[in-house]
Design a protein around this motif. Structure first.
Motif, PDB file in Angstrom:
ATOM      1  N   THR A 109       0.809  -1.243  -0.137  1.00  0.00           N
ATOM      2  CA  THR A 109      -0.042   0.046  -0.012  1.00  0.00           C
ATOM      3  C   THR A 109       0.920   1.481  -0.185  1.00  0.00           C
ATOM      4  O   THR A 109       0.577   2.250  -0.588  1.00  0.00           O
ATOM      5  N   ALA A 113      -3.756   3.865  -0.347  1.00  0.00           N
ATOM      6  CA  ALA A 113      -4.051   4.321   0.873  1.00  0.00           C
ATOM      7  C   ALA A 113      -5.722   4.700   1.312  1.00  0.00           C
ATOM      8  O   ALA A 113      -6.112   4.292   2.321  1.00  0.00           O
ATOM      9  N   ALA A 114      -5.926   5.438   0.423  1.00  0.00           N
ATOM     10  CA  ALA A 114      -7.556   5.602   0.732  1.00  0.00           C
ATOM     11  C   ALA A 114      -8.440   4.568   0.355  1.00  0.00           C
ATOM     12  O   ALA A 114      -9.356   4.480   1.397  1.00  0.00           O
ATOM     13  N   ALA A 164      -8.007   2.600   3.653  1.00  0.00           N
ATOM     14  CA  ALA A 164      -8.787   3.303   4.798  1.00  0.00           C
ATOM     15  C   ALA A 164     -10.054   3.344   4.751  1.00  0.00           C
ATOM     16  O   ALA A 164     -10.901   2.960   5.843  1.00  0.00           O
ATOM     17  N   ALA A 170     -10.820  -0.291   6.135  1.00  0.00           N
ATOM     18  CA  ALA A 170     -10.682  -0.223   7.420  1.00  0.00           C
ATOM     19  C   ALA A 170     -12.032   0.090   8.288  1.00  0.00           C
ATOM     20  O   ALA A 170     -12.376  -0.285   9.518  1.00  0.00           O
ATOM     21  N   VAL A 171     -12.456   1.485   7.755  1.00  0.00           N
ATOM     22  CA  VAL A 171     -13.700   1.713   8.280  1.00  0.00           C
ATOM     23  C   VAL A 171     -14.738   0.772   8.005  1.00  0.00           C
ATOM     24  O   VAL A 171     -15.580   0.563   8.922  1.00  0.00           O
TER      25      VAL A 171
END
Length: 102
Positions: A54, A67-68, A71, A74-75
């Motif tokens: 990543t 990376a977005a 994220a 992960a959310v």
């Protein structure tokens, strides 16, 4: 020819590691520390691979669409979404950021 030497050395190394694993006494594998390490090692390796894929581009650290997407995944995991929805969220956010030019 160097490629074939590398392939042969890798195959031999894999075989040696497999044989070494079979030669470990059963008593060693039953120790609590070894069992804990065996349970945690795949998670640590997967996390390291994810971070490397990543945030790295060659020898440089980057912060881009990947990376977005991570994220967003992960959310979705924090919200306890099903696995396919987690993957879909990561894909859609990554593609969206790349389409916008990020």
């Amino acid at each position: 020819m160097n490629t074939w030497i590398a392939i042969g050395a890798t195959a031999l190394g894999c075989y040696v590691v497999k044989v070494a694993g079979l030669l470990v006494p059963a008593g060693v594998l039953e120790r609590p520390l070894v069992r804990r390490l065996a349970a945690l090692l795949p998670v640590a390796l997967l996390a390291a691979l994810t971070a490397q894929q990543t945030f790295a581009d060659g020898h440089a650290l980057v912060l881009d669409a990947r990376a977005a997407g991570l994220a967003a995944a992960a959310v979705a995991l924090v919200l306890r979404a099903p696995f396919l929805l987690v993957v879909a969220a990561a894909v859609v956010v990554t593609a969206g950021v790349r389409a916008v030019g990020g």
